[in-house]
Design an enzyme around this catalytic site. Structure first.
Site, PDB file in Angstrom:
ATOM      1  N   LYS A  17       8.466 -21.334 -12.734  1.00 15.60           N
ATOM      2  CA  LYS A  17       9.101 -20.639 -13.703  1.00 15.60           C
ATOM      3  C   LYS A  17      10.225 -19.726 -13.437  1.00 15.60           C
ATOM      4  CE  LYS A  17       5.254 -19.015 -15.788  1.00 15.60           C
ATOM      5  NZ  LYS A  17       4.103 -19.592 -14.788  1.00 15.60           N
ATOM      6  N   ARG A  92       2.455 -16.853 -24.419  1.00 15.12           N
ATOM      7  CA  ARG A  92       1.214 -17.212 -23.598  1.00 15.12           C
ATOM      8  C   ARG A  92       0.193 -17.514 -24.635  1.00 15.12           C
ATOM      9  NH1 ARG A  92       2.834 -15.153 -18.299  1.00 15.12           N
ATOM     10  NH2 ARG A  92       1.188 -15.997 -17.082  1.00 15.12           N
ATOM     11  N   ARG A 131       2.680 -17.790  -1.396  1.00 11.25           N
ATOM     12  CA  ARG A 131       4.058 -17.224  -1.964  1.00 11.25           C
ATOM     13  C   ARG A 131       4.222 -15.819  -1.392  1.00 11.25           C
ATOM     14  NH1 ARG A 131       4.273 -16.836  -8.310  1.00 11.25           N
ATOM     15  NH2 ARG A 131       2.406 -15.783  -8.064  1.00 11.25           N
ATOM     16  N   ARG A 165       1.765 -10.488  -4.089  1.00  6.15           N
ATOM     17  CA  ARG A 165       1.244 -10.063  -5.341  1.00  6.15           C
ATOM     18  C   ARG A 165      -0.225  -9.899  -4.987  1.00  6.15           C
ATOM     19  NH1 ARG A 165       3.874 -13.707 -10.083  1.00  6.15           N
ATOM     20  NH2 ARG A 165       1.709 -13.489 -10.679  1.00  6.15           N
ATOM     21  N   ARG A 176      -6.356 -17.429 -13.840  1.00 10.37           N
ATOM     22  CA  ARG A 176      -4.988 -17.569 -14.299  1.00 10.37           C
ATOM     23  C   ARG A 176      -4.983 -18.735 -15.077  1.00 10.37           C
ATOM     24  NH1 ARG A 176      -1.946 -15.290  -9.668  1.00 10.37           N
ATOM     25  NH2 ARG A 176      -0.180 -16.015 -10.493  1.00 10.37           N
TER      26      ARG A 176
HETATM   27  P1  AP5 Z   1       7.102 -19.438  -8.809  1.00 12.78           P
HETATM   28  O1  AP5 Z   1       8.606 -19.875  -9.364  1.00 12.78           O
HETATM   29  O2  AP5 Z   1       6.825 -17.922  -8.500  1.00 12.78           O
HETATM   30  O3  AP5 Z   1       6.166 -19.900  -9.987  1.00 12.78           O
HETATM   31  P2  AP5 Z   1       5.776 -19.147 -11.404  1.00 12.78           P
HETATM   32  O4  AP5 Z   1       5.681 -20.168 -12.510  1.00 12.78           O
HETATM   33  O5  AP5 Z   1       6.815 -17.843 -11.775  1.00 12.78           O
HETATM   34  O6  AP5 Z   1       4.275 -18.456 -11.068  1.00 12.78           O
HETATM   35  P3  AP5 Z   1       3.628 -17.144 -11.391  1.00 12.78           P
HETATM   36  O7  AP5 Z   1       2.536 -16.997 -10.587  1.00 12.78           O
HETATM   37  O8  AP5 Z   1       4.711 -16.097 -11.571  1.00 12.78           O
HETATM   38  O9  AP5 Z   1       3.320 -17.397 -12.944  1.00 12.78           O
HETATM   39  P4  AP5 Z   1       2.231 -16.569 -13.641  1.00 12.78           P
HETATM   40  O10 AP5 Z   1       2.485 -17.191 -15.035  1.00 12.78           O
HETATM   41  O11 AP5 Z   1       0.772 -16.741 -13.253  1.00 12.78           O
HETATM   42  O12 AP5 Z   1       2.555 -14.994 -13.402  1.00 12.78           O
HETATM   43  P5  AP5 Z   1       3.284 -14.088 -14.506  1.00 12.78           P
HETATM   44  O13 AP5 Z   1       3.961 -12.853 -13.471  1.00 12.78           O
HETATM   45  O14 AP5 Z   1       3.804 -14.578 -15.480  1.00 12.78           O
HETATM   46  O15 AP5 Z   1       6.631 -20.363  -7.749  1.00 12.78           O
HETATM   47  C1  AP5 Z   1       5.444 -20.468  -7.020  1.00 12.78           C
HETATM   48  C2  AP5 Z   1       5.712 -20.697  -5.534  1.00 12.78           C
HETATM   49  O16 AP5 Z   1       5.968 -21.981  -5.593  1.00 12.78           O
HETATM   50  C3  AP5 Z   1       6.751 -19.835  -4.841  1.00 12.78           C
HETATM   51  O17 AP5 Z   1       6.489 -19.646  -3.569  1.00 12.78           O
HETATM   52  C4  AP5 Z   1       7.988 -20.921  -4.985  1.00 12.78           C
HETATM   53  O18 AP5 Z   1       8.898 -20.787  -3.877  1.00 12.78           O
HETATM   54  C5  AP5 Z   1       7.243 -22.363  -4.878  1.00 12.78           C
HETATM   55  N1  AP5 Z   1       7.738 -23.294  -5.435  1.00 12.78           N
HETATM   56  C6  AP5 Z   1       8.355 -23.123  -6.658  1.00 12.78           C
HETATM   57  N2  AP5 Z   1       8.791 -24.578  -7.270  1.00 12.78           N
HETATM   58  C7  AP5 Z   1       8.377 -25.434  -6.067  1.00 12.78           C
HETATM   59  C8  AP5 Z   1       8.431 -26.712  -6.094  1.00 12.78           C
HETATM   60  N3  AP5 Z   1       9.203 -27.481  -7.048  1.00 12.78           N
HETATM   61  N4  AP5 Z   1       8.145 -27.268  -4.971  1.00 12.78           N
HETATM   62  C9  AP5 Z   1       7.584 -26.452  -3.925  1.00 12.78           C
HETATM   63  N5  AP5 Z   1       7.435 -25.259  -4.003  1.00 12.78           N
HETATM   64  C10 AP5 Z   1       7.805 -24.338  -5.196  1.00 12.78           C
HETATM   65  O19 AP5 Z   1       2.072 -13.425 -15.136  1.00 12.78           O
HETATM   66  C11 AP5 Z   1       1.015 -12.464 -14.130  1.00 12.78           C
HETATM   67  C12 AP5 Z   1       0.127 -11.730 -15.108  1.00 12.78           C
HETATM   68  O20 AP5 Z   1       0.815 -10.970 -16.010  1.00 12.78           O
HETATM   69  C13 AP5 Z   1      -0.707 -12.616 -16.060  1.00 12.78           C
HETATM   70  O21 AP5 Z   1      -1.760 -13.156 -15.315  1.00 12.78           O
HETATM   71  C14 AP5 Z   1      -1.287 -11.953 -17.044  1.00 12.78           C
HETATM   72  O22 AP5 Z   1      -2.200 -11.015 -16.759  1.00 12.78           O
HETATM   73  C15 AP5 Z   1       0.001 -10.896 -17.256  1.00 12.78           C
HETATM   74  N6  AP5 Z   1       1.125 -11.393 -18.303  1.00 12.78           N
HETATM   75  C16 AP5 Z   1       2.309 -11.948 -17.962  1.00 12.78           C
HETATM   76  N7  AP5 Z   1       2.894 -12.450 -19.100  1.00 12.78           N
HETATM   77  C17 AP5 Z   1       1.884 -12.172 -20.230  1.00 12.78           C
HETATM   78  C18 AP5 Z   1       1.964 -12.510 -21.559  1.00 12.78           C
HETATM   79  N8  AP5 Z   1       3.063 -13.186 -21.931  1.00 12.78           N
HETATM   80  N9  AP5 Z   1       0.776 -12.416 -22.035  1.00 12.78           N
HETATM   81  C19 AP5 Z   1      -0.232 -11.674 -21.563  1.00 12.78           C
HETATM   82  N10 AP5 Z   1      -0.219 -11.268 -20.375  1.00 12.78           N
HETATM   83  C20 AP5 Z   1       0.794 -11.566 -19.518  1.00 12.78           C
HETATM   84 MG    MG Z   2       6.865 -15.907 -11.871  1.00 12.97          MG
END
Ligand code: AP5
Ligand code: MG
Length: 220
Positions: A17, A92, A131, A165, A176
């Protein structure tokens, strides 16, 4: 000025994402709203919200719906009306999806696309655990899939400091993912009924995923 599009990027942890949002920001001039990034900024600032977020994020569970919507609304208000929004990691839960309808309507915005990144969970653990980002400019890297051109030096800003992270360990990642399956995946039918969902193969190479999304969004 291009068309104003508001889109959701939906997919489990590590689906790409954030990676794809960064490309869309460049190509379409849209603004990325990552609720994860917003909460991490609050943790860094040490606010009350940050203290609560820190505890919840380390567990891999979800932050409370109402408070998340309130914070997101404040961020939306800071974005000019002629800029499209990319919701990265929001909504979410079903209540968050409903809250988003209100957040958009009260700002005269409509939802144009929900892009689902379809991925294989086991491969995601490898993606997430490998990552890291530049500590200075936030550019994203991966131990295996995307190393800096010059080892140890950020491609974008030249910094030599990187960070990982705290929630990017296998145990938290599994929680997660379980949260995603239990609470986030079930919101897809809401948007399917509205004809907004396009599914993209998130296991393809990063550029191919970007091309697939660009084909859905159309000309900038
Ligand atoms: P990356 O692009 O970083 O993936 P991402 O989908 O952004 O993954 P996240 O870990 O950020 O998602 P998340 O939903 O768990 O975390 P968030 O910060 O939103 O890609 C990952 C890796 O893969 C990178 O190294 C990249 O280079 C590589 N990659 C990407 N695409 C690729 C491809 N096609 N091929 C190969 N490699 C690739 O949330 C964190 C926490 O915050 C949650 O757990 C929760 O506690 C809280 N939170 C956030 N939003 C909410 C909400 N709306 N409501 C409640 N709690 C929330
Ligand atoms: Mg992300």
């Amino acid at each position: 000025m291009g068309k104003v599009r508001n889109i959701i990027l939906l997919g489990p942890p590590g689906a790409g994402k954030g990676t794809q949002a960064a490309h869309l920001v460049e190509t379409y001039g849209m603004v990325q709203l990552s609720t994860g990034d917003i909460l991490r900024a609050a943790v860094k600032a040490g606010t009350d919200v940050g203290k609560l977020a820190d505890e919840i994020m380390k567990s891999g569970k979800l932050f409370p719906d109402e408070l998340m919507a309130e914070i997101l609304g404040e961020h939306m208000d800071a974005i000019p009306a002629d800029k499209g929004l990319i919701f990265d990691g929001y909504p979410r839960t079903a209540p968050q999806a409903e809250l988003l309808d209100g957040l958009l309507a009260s700002r005269n915005r409509t939802l144009d696309h929900v892009i689902e990144l379809v991925v294989d969970e086991d491969a995601l653990v490898e993606r997430i655990v490998g990552r890291y980002t530049c500590a200075k400019c936030g550019d994203g890297y991966h131990d295996t899939f995307k190393q800096p051109v010059k080892a140890g030096v950020c491609d974008k800003c030249g910094s030599t400091e990187f960070k990982r992270r705290p929630d990017d360990n296998e145990a938290t990642v599994r929680t997660r993912m379980a949260e995603y399956r239990a609470k986030t995946e079930p919101i897809l039918p809401i948007y399917n009924k509205r004809g907004l969902v396009s599914s993209v193969d998130g296991m393809a190479a990063i550029d191919e995923v970007t091309d697939a999304i660009t084909a859905i969004l159309g000309t900038p």
